[in-house]
Motif scaffolding. Sequence first.
Motif, PDB file in Angstrom:
ATOM      1  N   CYS A  95      42.220  55.519  55.319  1.00 16.39           N
ATOM      2  CA  CYS A  95      41.045  56.396  55.311  1.00 16.39           C
ATOM      3  C   CYS A  95      41.355  57.688  56.071  1.00 16.39           C
ATOM      4  N   LYS A 100      39.735  58.000  50.666  1.00 15.32           N
ATOM      5  CA  LYS A 100      38.329  57.730  50.954  1.00 15.32           C
ATOM      6  C   LYS A 100      37.839  56.417  50.327  1.00 15.32           C
ATOM      7  N   THR A 101      38.574  55.875  49.374  1.00 16.20           N
ATOM      8  CA  THR A 101      38.174  54.589  48.781  1.00 16.20           C
ATOM      9  C   THR A 101      38.346  53.443  49.772  1.00 16.20           C
ATOM     10  N   CYS A 103      37.735  53.852  53.059  1.00 20.64           N
ATOM     11  CA  CYS A 103      36.891  54.115  54.221  1.00 20.64           C
ATOM     12  C   CYS A 103      35.703  53.153  54.209  1.00 20.64           C
ATOM     13  N   HIS A 105      32.011  52.185  54.280  1.00 21.57           N
ATOM     14  CA  HIS A 105      30.801  52.849  53.819  1.00 21.57           C
ATOM     15  C   HIS A 105      29.633  52.260  54.597  1.00 21.57           C
TER      16      HIS A 105
END
Length: 111
Positions: A95, A100-101, A103, A105
């Motif tokens: 991340c 970002k996939t 990271c 959420h």
Amino acid sequence: MALLAAGQAAAWQKNPDGTTAEEKANTAKLNADQLAKAQAETDAYNARVAANAQQEAAAQSTFLAETSAYEAEKARVAAMSAEERIQWEADVAACKAGDKTRCAHPESKPQ
């Protein structure tokens, strides 16, 4: 009759230790009775000792089995936690590197 009287006289005749034949016979019977009673008590005690030893061995076996199962589960959970931490650290590093996939959420809060 004289023979009967002679037998009775012999029964009351004192031995060198001061006892009669009847007293010696009674003492021998009492000793035999006491020995039988003591042997029965000893046998009962030995049976209780053996039963207690068997019960202790069974309890020890159960304890060892349960301890082994506990330690195995503890090791399994620790290994699973270590794998999850390694995956989490890899996701954080990815991340930070821009993926970002990977990271986390944040969960949306209900309104």
